[in-house]
Design an enzyme around this catalytic site. Structure first.
Site, PDB file in Angstrom:
ATOM      1  N   ASP A  88       0.881  -1.158   0.000  1.00  0.00           N
ATOM      2  CA  ASP A  88       0.000   0.000   0.000  1.00  0.00           C
ATOM      3  C   ASP A  88       0.925   1.216   0.000  1.00  0.00           C
ATOM      4  OD1 ASP A  88      -2.372   1.557   0.235  1.00  0.00           O
ATOM      5  OD2 ASP A  88      -2.077   1.675   2.397  1.00  0.00           O
TER       6      ASP A  88
ATOM      7  N   ASP B 155       0.014   5.055   1.119  1.00  0.00           N
ATOM      8  CA  ASP B 155      -0.148   5.963   2.254  1.00  0.00           C
ATOM      9  C   ASP B 155      -0.168   5.176   3.562  1.00  0.00           C
ATOM     10  OD1 ASP B 155      -0.380   8.062   0.409  1.00  0.00           O
ATOM     11  OD2 ASP B 155      -2.543   7.791   0.256  1.00  0.00           O
TER      12      ASP B 155
END
Length: 181
Positions: free
Chosen positions: A12, A14
């Protein structure tokens, strides 16, 4: 877990690579702040994994808070910094859709199947997903991907810890431990 059992890592963005902006989006490169050790961790992963892929929900585009061009600028900056540290990202997959029922929006699995279409040798049970959110872990679990939660988004009593294979304070801590095995 033995590193030799895995050849693909999904990350991922953020909260894993860069500091998440609460109630906001990273809309331009100067708002993209790397989490300590993230570039070094990705450099270490680059020598160990065949595929390093980012899967990231980017609802800010769908909401009109930023443009696709803004996102491309942010990603160009991120990739350049990762490369300066000796790392690589093979491809970035993102979903700008607003609705949670979009096949491409995590925790749905569309981005994983896009990756598998681009890299047909990807086998999900030989993959790792490193994320900081419930949707990342659900994405991994739906596909049989080894799920690694990082960060401090959830309190220690949260049920999410019962759904993941491993937890680490950061991507760097995960990679440090992974490479010692």
């Amino acid at each position: 877990m033995e590193i030799r059992d895995f050849d693909t890592i999904f990350l991922d963005r953020d909260g894993v690579i860069n500091i998440e902006r609460p109630n906001d989006y990273v809309k331009k490169p100067d708002e993209f702040i790397f989490i300590d050790g993230a570039c070094e961790a990705i450099a270490q992963l680059s020598g160990q994994f065949r595929h390093i892929l980012i899967v990231t929900n980017q609802r800010g585009i769908g909401r009109g808070k930023m443009t696709l061009s803004d996102l491309e600028d942010v990603h160009r900056y991120m990739l350049n910094e990762i490369e300066k540290h000796g790392g690589r990202i093979d491809k970035i997959y993102f979903c700008t859709d607003l609705t949670s029922d979009s096949i491409n929006r995590k925790p749905n699995t569309g981005m994983a199947f896009q990756a598998q279409s681009d890299f047909p040798d990807i086998v999900f049970n030989r993959s790792i997903m490193v994320g900081n959110s419930r949707s990342d872990m659900e994405f991994a679990n739906k596909l049989g991907i080894y799920s690694v939660l990082v960060g401090d988004k959830y309190n220690k009593e949260d049920k999410i810890y019962q759904t993941v294979k491993a937890y680490y304070p950061s991507l760097y801590n995960f990679v440090e431990d992974l490479l010692q095995k």
